[in-house]
Design an enzyme around this catalytic site. Structure first.
Site, PDB file in Angstrom:
ATOM      1  N   HIS A  39       0.843  -1.201   0.000  1.00 50.07           N
ATOM      2  CA  HIS A  39       0.000   0.000   0.000  1.00 50.07           C
ATOM      3  C   HIS A  39       0.881   1.255   0.000  1.00 50.07           C
ATOM      4  CE1 HIS A  39      -2.857  -2.829   2.237  1.00 50.07           C
ATOM      5  NE2 HIS A  39      -3.599  -2.435   1.210  1.00 50.07           N
ATOM      6  N   GLN A  63     -18.096  -5.822  -1.101  1.00 45.69           N
ATOM      7  CA  GLN A  63     -17.257  -6.649  -1.966  1.00 45.69           C
ATOM      8  C   GLN A  63     -16.909  -8.005  -1.350  1.00 45.69           C
ATOM      9  OE1 GLN A  63     -14.017  -3.630  -2.062  1.00 45.69           O
ATOM     10  NE2 GLN A  63     -12.653  -5.388  -2.023  1.00 45.69           N
ATOM     11  N   GLY A 149      -2.830  -1.426  -7.342  1.00 42.29           N
ATOM     12  CA  GLY A 149      -1.766  -2.419  -7.435  1.00 42.29           C
ATOM     13  C   GLY A 149      -2.060  -3.487  -8.480  1.00 42.29           C
ATOM     14  N   SER A 187       0.046  -8.835   1.371  1.00 47.33           N
ATOM     15  CA  SER A 187      -1.403  -8.764   1.411  1.00 47.33           C
ATOM     16  C   SER A 187      -1.830  -8.595   2.863  1.00 47.33           C
ATOM     17  CB  SER A 187      -1.995 -10.076   0.858  1.00 47.33           C
ATOM     18  OG  SER A 187      -3.357 -10.183   1.226  1.00 47.33           O
ATOM     19  N   ARG A 189      -4.193  -9.959   4.144  1.00 46.67           N
ATOM     20  CA  ARG A 189      -4.651 -11.276   4.628  1.00 46.67           C
ATOM     21  C   ARG A 189      -3.502 -12.160   5.106  1.00 46.67           C
ATOM     22  NH1 ARG A 189      -8.746 -10.474   0.547  1.00 46.67           N
ATOM     23  NH2 ARG A 189     -10.803 -10.724   1.518  1.00 46.67           N
TER      24      ARG A 189
HETATM   25  P1  AMP Z   1      -6.680  -3.427  -0.458  1.00 45.88           P
HETATM   26  O1  AMP Z   1      -6.453  -2.681   0.827  1.00 45.88           O
HETATM   27  O2  AMP Z   1      -6.351  -4.874  -0.389  1.00 45.88           O
HETATM   28  O3  AMP Z   1      -8.032  -3.121  -1.063  1.00 45.88           O
HETATM   29  O4  AMP Z   1      -5.620  -2.834  -1.487  1.00 45.88           O
HETATM   30  C1  AMP Z   1      -5.565  -1.455  -1.773  1.00 45.88           C
HETATM   31  C2  AMP Z   1      -4.669  -1.244  -2.956  1.00 45.88           C
HETATM   32  O5  AMP Z   1      -3.356  -1.718  -2.664  1.00 45.88           O
HETATM   33  C3  AMP Z   1      -5.142  -2.005  -4.202  1.00 45.88           C
HETATM   34  O6  AMP Z   1      -4.953  -1.175  -5.345  1.00 45.88           O
HETATM   35  C4  AMP Z   1      -4.222  -3.195  -4.211  1.00 45.88           C
HETATM   36  O7  AMP Z   1      -4.021  -3.754  -5.504  1.00 45.88           O
HETATM   37  C5  AMP Z   1      -2.944  -2.575  -3.701  1.00 45.88           C
HETATM   38  N1  AMP Z   1      -2.041  -3.620  -3.176  1.00 45.88           N
HETATM   39  C6  AMP Z   1      -2.374  -4.608  -2.313  1.00 45.88           C
HETATM   40  N2  AMP Z   1      -1.308  -5.419  -2.113  1.00 45.88           N
HETATM   41  C7  AMP Z   1      -0.303  -4.932  -2.874  1.00 45.88           C
HETATM   42  C8  AMP Z   1       1.039  -5.329  -3.121  1.00 45.88           C
HETATM   43  N3  AMP Z   1       1.568  -6.418  -2.545  1.00 45.88           N
HETATM   44  N4  AMP Z   1       1.805  -4.592  -3.961  1.00 45.88           N
HETATM   45  C9  AMP Z   1       1.267  -3.500  -4.565  1.00 45.88           C
HETATM   46  N5  AMP Z   1       0.006  -3.065  -4.385  1.00 45.88           N
HETATM   47  C10 AMP Z   1      -0.776  -3.775  -3.559  1.00 45.88           C
END
Ligand code: AMP
Length: 288
Positions: A39, A63, A149, A187, A189
């Site tokens: 992030h 979602q 991402g 991630s 998760r």
């Molecule tokens: P999320 O909080 O999982 O909804 O992710 C928010 C943003 O961060 C999204 O655009 C994801 O694709 C991006 N993102 C999550 N994990 C990664 C990663 N390992 N590398 C780059 N971007 C990421």
């Protein structure tokens, strides 16, 4: 500038209007919190090219097609705020559900084939929820560059399509996947994995990386078999899908064509934790 935290839509709109009057460009990074370096790499990319960077943290209930996944999604606002301060993010938008969805939202979107396969097939309604929240956030933030991402590769394509379909004044910027030292894609998760699961999870990238190298000597069908066989060595991991696809349409491909950009996408369940990853294949194909 000390980071401002904004919790209402009205306040954020007012603040961004003031900044636009000062001719400031806006970069926007939507997230669901439980922030990690992946992030933060998006925040850094935004800071490079914009005067003001806004990060939103909102765990979007729409979602999640699985209630347990929603309830167990990690939430750690203090840590997130500390991370964002270190990265010198300018504005944190942390709205309540009522601010984002004041009335029930059942909006449906038609992304054609792109929305129905891979994540769309395994998580019914997921992309409707993603699109509903991103549409709403884009309406609130307005004209900006928005950073996403490649880790969530299908989501990135869906958001580009949504932006085009709605003709929004938003430039979508794709950022590369950040990985842990052993290759596991970062991630939120990952923190739900036990130590044993976490150690084995690194095999996901090992296997898809080796698959990308084997494209020299294997057809796509042979590679799919090879990947599925590799996972049989790790019974705690269940592959939901592994597909080799056209990087623009996500249609599965059955032969290599040197002019095609190829990405392979995978979803794996380890216990109750579902992880996704993807890797680009470069056109060094030796077969057909
Ligand atoms: P999320 O909080 O999982 O909804 O992710 C928010 C943003 O961060 C999204 O655009 C994801 O694709 C991006 N993102 C999550 N994990 C990664 C990663 N390992 N590398 C780059 N971007 C990421």
């Amino acid at each position: 500038m000390i980071m401002e935290t904004v919790v209402t839509v009205t306040k954020l709109k007012e603040r961004l209007e003031e900044l636009r009057k000062e001719n400031k460009s806006i970069g926007f990074v939507p997230t669901m919190g439980a922030l990690h370096q992946g992030h933060l790499s998006l925040i850094r990319a935004s800071k490079k090219n914009n005067d003001i960077t806004v990060c939103s943290i909102f765990v979007n209930p729409l979602q999640f097609n699985n209630q347990d996944d929603y309830s167990s999604y990690p939430v750690c606002p203090e840590k997130d705020i500390a991370f964002l301060n270190v990265t010198a993010c300018d504005i944190l938008f942390m709205p309540t559900r009522e601010e984002i969805f004041p009335t029930e939202n059942n909006e449906k979107f038609d992304f054609g084939d792109l929305g129905n396969k891979l994540e769309g097939a395994f998580r019914p309604g997921h992309f409707d929820g993603v699109a509903a929240v991103i549409k709403r956030l884009f309406e609130i933030v307005g004209n900006c560059r928005a950073y996403f991402g490649e880790k969530d590769y299908q989501q990135l394509l869906i958001i580009r399509k949504l932006t085009n379909m709605l003709n929004l004044p938003i430039e979508i910027i794709a950022c590369p996947t950040l990985r842990e030292v052993d290759g596991l894609a970062m991630s939120s998760r990952n923190q739900l994995l036990s130590e044993e699961e976490r150690n084995i999870a690194s095999k996901i990238y090992d296997i898809i990386y080796e698959a990308s190298e084997r494209s020299v000597s294997h057809t796509p069908a042979e590679l799919k078999d090879w990947v599925n066989n590799q996972f049989k060595e790790y019974p705690i991991m269940k592959v939901e899908y592994f597909e080799i696809t056209d990087a623009h349409t996500l249609q599965s491909i059955d032969n290599w064509q040197s002019d095609k950009e190829v990405v392979s996408c995978i979803a794996v369940k380890i216990g109750n934790v579902r992880l996704i990853d993807n890797i680009r294949f470069f056109s060094n194909f030796g077969l057909n």
